[in-house]
Structures are given as structure tokens and as C-alpha cells.
Design a protein around this motif. Sequence first.
Motif, mmCIF file in Angstrom:
data_model
loop_
_atom_site.group_PDB
_atom_site.id
_atom_site.type_symbol
_atom_site.label_atom_id
_atom_site.label_comp_id
_atom_site.label_asym_id
_atom_site.label_seq_id
_atom_site.Cartn_x
_atom_site.Cartn_y
_atom_site.Cartn_z
ATOM 1 N N ARG A 23 13.328 14.811 -27.260
ATOM 2 C CA ARG A 23 12.106 14.041 -27.022
ATOM 3 C C ARG A 23 11.668 14.146 -25.564
ATOM 4 O O ARG A 23 10.488 14.356 -25.267
ATOM 5 N N PHE A 24 12.629 14.029 -24.655
ATOM 6 C CA PHE A 24 12.269 14.077 -23.248
ATOM 7 C C PHE A 24 11.945 15.497 -22.811
ATOM 8 O O PHE A 24 11.108 15.711 -21.940
ATOM 9 N N ALA A 25 12.602 16.493 -23.423
ATOM 10 C CA ALA A 25 12.266 17.881 -23.120
ATOM 11 C C ALA A 25 10.827 18.176 -23.540
ATOM 12 O O ALA A 25 10.105 18.912 -22.860
ATOM 13 N N GLY A 26 10.399 17.602 -24.664
ATOM 14 C CA GLY A 26 9.022 17.777 -25.110
ATOM 15 C C GLY A 26 8.037 17.194 -24.116
ATOM 16 O O GLY A 26 7.004 17.808 -23.803
ATOM 17 N N LEU A 27 8.341 16.000 -23.610
ATOM 18 C CA LEU A 27 7.484 15.385 -22.598
ATOM 19 C C LEU A 27 7.446 16.237 -21.335
ATOM 20 O O LEU A 27 6.384 16.465 -20.745
ATOM 21 N N THR A 28 8.613 16.732 -20.929
ATOM 22 C CA THR A 28 8.694 17.574 -19.735
ATOM 23 C C THR A 28 7.883 18.853 -19.916
ATOM 24 O O THR A 28 7.215 19.319 -18.984
ATOM 25 N N LEU A 29 7.944 19.416 -21.110
ATOM 26 C CA LEU A 29 7.181 20.631 -21.396
ATOM 27 C C LEU A 29 5.688 20.376 -21.268
ATOM 28 O O LEU A 29 4.955 21.170 -20.647
ATOM 29 N N LEU A 30 5.207 19.277 -21.827
ATOM 30 C CA LEU A 30 3.784 18.961 -21.748
ATOM 31 C C LEU A 30 3.342 18.742 -20.311
ATOM 32 O O LEU A 30 2.279 19.226 -19.892
ATOM 33 N N VAL A 31 4.151 18.024 -19.536
ATOM 34 C CA VAL A 31 3.801 17.760 -18.141
ATOM 35 C C VAL A 31 3.760 19.054 -17.338
ATOM 36 O O VAL A 31 2.869 19.266 -16.515
ATOM 37 N N ALA A 54 6.246 16.191 -10.300
ATOM 38 C CA ALA A 54 6.435 15.847 -11.711
ATOM 39 C C ALA A 54 7.878 16.023 -12.129
ATOM 40 O O ALA A 54 8.457 15.150 -12.796
ATOM 41 N N ASN A 55 8.489 17.125 -11.717
ATOM 42 C CA ASN A 55 9.858 17.382 -12.151
ATOM 43 C C ASN A 55 10.878 16.533 -11.410
ATOM 44 O O ASN A 55 11.942 16.224 -11.958
ATOM 45 N N TYR A 75 8.082 27.415 -15.226
ATOM 46 C CA TYR A 75 7.572 26.095 -15.596
ATOM 47 C C TYR A 75 8.237 25.557 -16.864
ATOM 48 O O TYR A 75 8.201 24.349 -17.117
ATOM 49 N N LEU A 76 8.820 26.429 -17.665
ATOM 50 C CA LEU A 76 9.530 25.988 -18.864
ATOM 51 C C LEU A 76 10.987 25.642 -18.575
ATOM 52 O O LEU A 76 11.642 24.974 -19.382
ATOM 53 N N MET A 77 11.496 26.074 -17.432
ATOM 54 C CA MET A 77 12.904 25.886 -17.104
ATOM 55 C C MET A 77 13.340 24.411 -17.096
ATOM 56 O O MET A 77 14.426 24.082 -17.579
ATOM 57 N N PRO A 78 12.523 23.467 -16.553
ATOM 58 C CA PRO A 78 12.959 22.065 -16.597
ATOM 59 C C PRO A 78 13.215 21.552 -18.012
ATOM 60 O O PRO A 78 14.190 20.836 -18.254
ATOM 61 N N ALA A 79 12.356 21.910 -18.966
ATOM 62 C CA ALA A 79 12.554 21.469 -20.348
ATOM 63 C C ALA A 79 13.814 22.093 -20.943
ATOM 64 O O ALA A 79 14.586 21.429 -21.644
ATOM 65 N N VAL A 80 14.031 23.377 -20.664
ATOM 66 C CA VAL A 80 15.237 24.051 -21.143
ATOM 67 C C VAL A 80 16.476 23.405 -20.539
ATOM 68 O O VAL A 80 17.487 23.203 -21.206
ATOM 69 N N SER A 81 16.388 23.070 -19.247
ATOM 70 C CA SER A 81 17.514 22.433 -18.561
ATOM 71 C C SER A 81 17.907 21.121 -19.224
ATOM 72 O O SER A 81 19.095 20.824 -19.398
#
Length: 233
Positions: free
Chosen positions: A124-132, A153-154, A78-84
Motif C-alpha cells: 500500500r505504501f509502495a503504491g503511494l510512493t510510486l504515485l508521488v 517527497a522521498n 524514480y521507481l527505486m523508492p517504491a521498489v525499496s
Amino acid sequence: MLIESAAAALRQTFSPQLRAILWKSLGLTLGLLLLVWLGLTRLIQAFQASHHISAQYPILDTLAYYLAGFGLFVALAYLMPAVSILVAGFFLDDAAEIVERTDFPGDPPGRALPFGTAMLYAVRFAGLTLLVNLAALVVFFVPVVGVAAFFGANAYLLSREYFEMAAARFRPLPEAAAMRGAFPLRTLGAGGLLAGLMIVPVVNLVTPLFGIALMVHLHKRLSRQGRLPPPAR
């Protein structure tokens, strides 16, 4: 159009021209995931120690060990999208420039965003992705709903971030966002493809570079349809 863009992006991802960036992006992705894994591991160990689980309930300690391992695997997924997104922001311009030069040699080259601006946008967008994704993680064990929440969501978040970063090499960010909104099905379809890759272990490690190449191709093809004004810069 999406199939052609995906096929071209897959070819580019493993091409000799992008090989050096591919290894760097893999190294950075694995490094960030390792840091996250170490941090989560330390938190779990601290929790077990503070509650004296090992001394009082040895069987529960063993059970907690295996549950923690499974939980870490799920959490990293679930953290992979933000890391990506972070990795893509770091290598965007170098990779996009190669894709544009090799597959669109007759077109004017894009202009790189200032590195600080690109990384601020990515962070900024990685932070939003992480929260979602943390919100989606809450319903992980609900049949069907958990997977649907993760994928939906992703698909949206990745389509928005990757497309706008690729388009911003040719258009101001507000215009890049407007262009994405003008082609919602195609950009969301590309995001769905990236979200699908996120689910596949190991394969998801190449998502940052593949996503950049995919959205460069998609932006180029959509720009040629003539439904939008020419690039502003």
C-alpha cells in the motif's frame, strides 16, 4: 543520535550476520528493477511499431532509441523508492531481529508482524510512493525544482515507512505513527539520508537493508528518551 544510528546501520549492513539477507535483498531489488525495465522497454517498442517510426523516419528512430535509454534510466531512479519499500517489507523482520539481537542484546526482542499484514502495509505504501514519484517526475526537467521535489517527497515517505515498520515490532501501528510524529526532525533526517542514497547509482541497491538497520537503531534510541509511554506489547 542520527549519526550514531547511521554509523551502526552501515556497519550492520555489511556484517557477516546480515550477509545472507544482503545478497537476497540485492537479488530481489535487481529482479524487480529488471521486470520494470523489461515492461517499459516493451511499451516503448510497441509505441514505435504502432506509429511506424522506424520505416518512415530512420533518424528519428535512432534519436528515439537514445532518448528511450535515458528515459528508462530516469524512470528507474524514480521507481527505486517504491521498489525499496517492497523489498524492505519482505525482509524487515529477519533483518530487524538480527540487528536487535546483536546490538541490543539486553533489550526485550520485538515481535514480528504477520507476514501478510507487513506486506500489505508495504504494498500500500509502495503504491503511494510510486504515485508521488510519478508526480515528481513531471517536474524533472525544471532546474532545482525537480531534484528538490524528488528529495523532499522521498525523505518524508521513506522516513514514515521505514520508521513505522521498525517501530511496529514493539508498538501497534497507530502508536508507531504517533511516535514518528513526536520526533519529526530526527525521523525526517533519517528519511533524508535514505533519499540521498537513492540518488547514488549502485549504492541505492543496499537502501532496503540499510534503512531497516537505521530505523531499528533510531527507534531504540528514541524509545530510551522517556518522552513516550512504554511499548504497548
